[in-house]
Write a protein that holds these residues in place. Sequence first.
Motif, PDB file in Angstrom:
ATOM      1  N   LEU A 197      28.456  45.272  48.242  1.00  0.00           N
ATOM      2  CA  LEU A 197      27.827  45.781  49.453  1.00  0.00           C
ATOM      3  C   LEU A 197      27.932  47.302  49.567  1.00  0.00           C
ATOM      4  CD1 LEU A 197      28.909  43.104  52.085  1.00  0.00           C
ATOM      5  CD2 LEU A 197      26.612  43.472  51.171  1.00  0.00           C
ATOM      6  N   TRP A 198      28.844  47.905  48.810  1.00  0.00           N
ATOM      7  CA  TRP A 198      29.022  49.352  48.885  1.00  0.00           C
ATOM      8  C   TRP A 198      28.051  50.111  47.997  1.00  0.00           C
ATOM      9  CZ3 TRP A 198      35.113  49.577  48.613  1.00  0.00           C
ATOM     10  CH2 TRP A 198      35.618  49.139  49.851  1.00  0.00           C
ATOM     11  N   GLN A 199      27.290  49.401  47.192  1.00  0.00           N
ATOM     12  CA  GLN A 199      26.359  50.093  46.297  1.00  0.00           C
ATOM     13  C   GLN A 199      25.373  50.951  47.091  1.00  0.00           C
ATOM     14  OE1 GLN A 199      24.788  46.743  44.045  1.00  0.00           O
ATOM     15  NE2 GLN A 199      25.882  47.419  42.225  1.00  0.00           N
ATOM     16  N   PHE A 200      24.895  50.432  48.214  1.00  0.00           N
ATOM     17  CA  PHE A 200      23.909  51.177  48.997  1.00  0.00           C
ATOM     18  C   PHE A 200      24.493  52.495  49.491  1.00  0.00           C
ATOM     19  CE2 PHE A 200      21.943  52.383  53.022  1.00  0.00           C
ATOM     20  CZ  PHE A 200      20.612  52.464  52.648  1.00  0.00           C
ATOM     21  N   GLU A 201      25.726  52.471  50.015  1.00  0.00           N
ATOM     22  CA  GLU A 201      26.343  53.694  50.508  1.00  0.00           C
ATOM     23  C   GLU A 201      26.551  54.704  49.381  1.00  0.00           C
ATOM     24  OE1 GLU A 201      29.450  53.188  53.731  1.00  0.00           O
ATOM     25  OE2 GLU A 201      29.112  51.093  53.197  1.00  0.00           O
ATOM     26  N   LEU A 202      26.929  54.216  48.213  1.00  0.00           N
ATOM     27  CA  LEU A 202      27.120  55.129  47.092  1.00  0.00           C
ATOM     28  C   LEU A 202      25.788  55.751  46.650  1.00  0.00           C
ATOM     29  CD1 LEU A 202      29.780  53.166  45.023  1.00  0.00           C
ATOM     30  CD2 LEU A 202      30.126  55.198  46.428  1.00  0.00           C
ATOM     31  N   LYS A 203      24.725  54.980  46.728  1.00  0.00           N
ATOM     32  CA  LYS A 203      23.412  55.555  46.415  1.00  0.00           C
ATOM     33  C   LYS A 203      23.061  56.663  47.396  1.00  0.00           C
ATOM     34  CE  LYS A 203      21.616  51.327  44.268  1.00  0.00           C
ATOM     35  NZ  LYS A 203      20.712  50.158  44.435  1.00  0.00           N
ATOM     36  N   MET A 204      23.451  56.486  48.666  1.00  0.00           N
ATOM     37  CA  MET A 204      23.204  57.536  49.657  1.00  0.00           C
ATOM     38  C   MET A 204      24.044  58.776  49.342  1.00  0.00           C
ATOM     39  SD  MET A 204      20.904  56.197  51.547  1.00  0.00           S
ATOM     40  CE  MET A 204      20.837  57.276  52.972  1.00  0.00           C
ATOM     41  N   ALA A 205      25.303  58.569  48.919  1.00  0.00           N
ATOM     42  CA  ALA A 205      26.169  59.697  48.583  1.00  0.00           C
ATOM     43  C   ALA A 205      25.662  60.443  47.360  1.00  0.00           C
ATOM     44  CB  ALA A 205      27.599  59.209  48.348  1.00  0.00           C
ATOM     45  N   TYR A 206      24.939  59.745  46.491  1.00  0.00           N
ATOM     46  CA  TYR A 206      24.361  60.396  45.315  1.00  0.00           C
ATOM     47  C   TYR A 206      23.221  61.351  45.681  1.00  0.00           C
ATOM     48  CZ  TYR A 206      26.422  58.901  40.909  1.00  0.00           C
ATOM     49  OH  TYR A 206      27.250  58.767  39.821  1.00  0.00           O
ATOM     50  N   LYS A 207      22.681  61.220  46.889  1.00  0.00           N
ATOM     51  CA  LYS A 207      21.570  62.080  47.298  1.00  0.00           C
ATOM     52  C   LYS A 207      22.027  63.476  47.693  1.00  0.00           C
ATOM     53  CE  LYS A 207      18.561  58.314  48.863  1.00  0.00           C
ATOM     54  NZ  LYS A 207      17.762  57.766  49.994  1.00  0.00           N
ATOM     55  N   LEU A 208      23.339  63.636  47.920  1.00  0.00           N
ATOM     56  CA  LEU A 208      23.839  64.938  48.329  1.00  0.00           C
ATOM     57  C   LEU A 208      24.029  65.855  47.126  1.00  0.00           C
ATOM     58  CD1 LEU A 208      24.682  62.970  50.735  1.00  0.00           C
ATOM     59  CD2 LEU A 208      26.276  64.761  51.331  1.00  0.00           C
ATOM     60  N   ASN A 209      23.992  67.144  47.387  1.00  0.00           N
ATOM     61  CA  ASN A 209      24.237  68.146  46.339  1.00  0.00           C
ATOM     62  C   ASN A 209      25.336  69.092  46.827  1.00  0.00           C
ATOM     63  OD1 ASN A 209      24.043  69.776  44.094  1.00  0.00           O
ATOM     64  ND2 ASN A 209      22.242  70.879  44.838  1.00  0.00           N
ATOM     65  N   PRO A 210      26.519  69.066  46.190  1.00  0.00           N
ATOM     66  CA  PRO A 210      26.877  68.223  45.050  1.00  0.00           C
ATOM     67  C   PRO A 210      27.057  66.762  45.453  1.00  0.00           C
ATOM     68  CG  PRO A 210      28.807  69.397  45.816  1.00  0.00           C
ATOM     69  CD  PRO A 210      27.654  69.944  46.607  1.00  0.00           C
ATOM     70  N   VAL A 211      27.045  65.890  44.457  1.00  0.00           N
ATOM     71  CA  VAL A 211      27.240  64.452  44.696  1.00  0.00           C
ATOM     72  C   VAL A 211      28.542  64.237  45.459  1.00  0.00           C
ATOM     73  CG1 VAL A 211      27.641  62.242  43.553  1.00  0.00           C
ATOM     74  CG2 VAL A 211      25.911  63.808  42.658  1.00  0.00           C
ATOM     75  N   ALA A 212      28.476  63.433  46.515  1.00  0.00           N
ATOM     76  CA  ALA A 212      29.637  63.246  47.395  1.00  0.00           C
ATOM     77  C   ALA A 212      30.494  62.061  46.962  1.00  0.00           C
ATOM     78  CB  ALA A 212      29.163  63.064  48.829  1.00  0.00           C
ATOM     79  N   ILE A 213      30.739  61.978  45.660  1.00  0.00           N
ATOM     80  CA  ILE A 213      31.538  60.890  45.078  1.00  0.00           C
ATOM     81  C   ILE A 213      32.478  61.489  44.045  1.00  0.00           C
ATOM     82  CG2 ILE A 213      31.502  58.683  43.835  1.00  0.00           C
ATOM     83  CD1 ILE A 213      28.533  58.426  44.658  1.00  0.00           C
ATOM     84  N   HIS A 214      33.718  61.013  44.044  1.00  0.00           N
ATOM     85  CA  HIS A 214      34.684  61.369  43.007  1.00  0.00           C
ATOM     86  C   HIS A 214      35.136  60.093  42.316  1.00  0.00           C
ATOM     87  CE1 HIS A 214      35.098  65.592  44.302  1.00  0.00           C
ATOM     88  NE2 HIS A 214      34.805  65.086  45.488  1.00  0.00           N
ATOM     89  N   VAL A 215      35.427  60.189  41.036  1.00  0.00           N
ATOM     90  CA  VAL A 215      35.818  59.008  40.256  1.00  0.00           C
ATOM     91  C   VAL A 215      37.068  59.310  39.440  1.00  0.00           C
ATOM     92  CG1 VAL A 215      33.480  58.060  40.098  1.00  0.00           C
ATOM     93  CG2 VAL A 215      34.271  59.663  38.345  1.00  0.00           C
ATOM     94  N   ALA A 216      37.775  58.247  39.090  1.00  0.00           N
ATOM     95  CA  ALA A 216      38.895  58.328  38.151  1.00  0.00           C
ATOM     96  C   ALA A 216      38.536  57.467  36.950  1.00  0.00           C
ATOM     97  CB  ALA A 216      40.182  57.832  38.801  1.00  0.00           C
ATOM     98  N   LYS A 217      38.683  58.050  35.773  1.00  0.00           N
ATOM     99  CA  LYS A 217      38.311  57.363  34.540  1.00  0.00           C
ATOM    100  C   LYS A 217      39.541  57.180  33.659  1.00  0.00           C
ATOM    101  CE  LYS A 217      33.691  59.511  34.446  1.00  0.00           C
ATOM    102  NZ  LYS A 217      32.745  60.299  33.632  1.00  0.00           N
TER     103      LYS A 217
END
Length: 304
Positions: A197-217
């Motif tokens: 269900l969080w995929q939609f919110e993450l797609k919205m965060a991808y629209k920002l510049n810079p991308v409003a998502i941080h990840v750990a790999k």
Amino acid sequence: MTNTIRQYHDKDFDEVLALCQNTYKFDSLTKELLHEKIYEDPFFDPDIIWVAVEGTAIVGFLMGTIRMDIRGVNYGYVKLMAVEESHRRKGIAKSMYELLEKELRSQKVDVMRLGDVPMNYFMPGIDPRYTPALCFAMRMGFNRFMDTSNLVVNLLVREWIDEKKIMALKSDDIEVCRATIEDKDELMDFVAEEWKLWQFELKMAYKLNPVAIHVAKLNGKIKAFSAHSANNKGLPWFGPMGTHPDLRGKGMGKVLLYRCLEDLKNLGYKTAIIPWVGPIDFYSHHAGAVVERVFWRYEKKLAY
């Protein structure tokens, strides 16, 4: 004068905005924010949005929406509702709600809820200070089933980047970085495993510049993420955030939280909102978050 209930039209937007701004006394609804709540709902359906009109004036508004097959349950929602104070206790909200429930019954909705709409929501339930809304819920046969909270963080009390912890994670082959467009497909696949269900919110965060998502790999593979500004435009909204179950406890969540808080601070916000919170102790311990608002959640099971 008789009230007429009809379906919402685009031309009603400005008048509905004014109505909502007058009635949501504990919230701030901007034009941009209301537009997001109505038109950027992933299942926007004008056939289940109504206004009540007296003469030429809109005195009531109700927005419904649907989320089908959430873990096998079909949910219907009253997403937003407002009635002009001078026109309350005249059956306006009841009449609009009954139209919504009738329509959603025909679409085989199992459960009705108020406000807490996954993917695109304004608030995760009813703030009990909106006492007329509580009374309405009870009159319509809803039952209170859970409470939740929004927390607030003072962003000005410290710097949020924890370089020491980032380096410690790096020594364990865990890299923390801002998500890139190239990460998007992998991130969506990762989220689908446990938090679809969080995929939609993450797609919205991808629209920002810079991308409003941080990840750990870990060894180049995404194992945790955090986002901000994915819901409620113009508000300093944190979340969602998640870590792979096998890697919890390593401190990735704290580092990812901090990176989002630093982003919000750099955007000029003095505070951050952490909404619809489960682990209050995590945010209190790591960010000094305190409960700002409490919401009561209501649902009504529809029988066939």
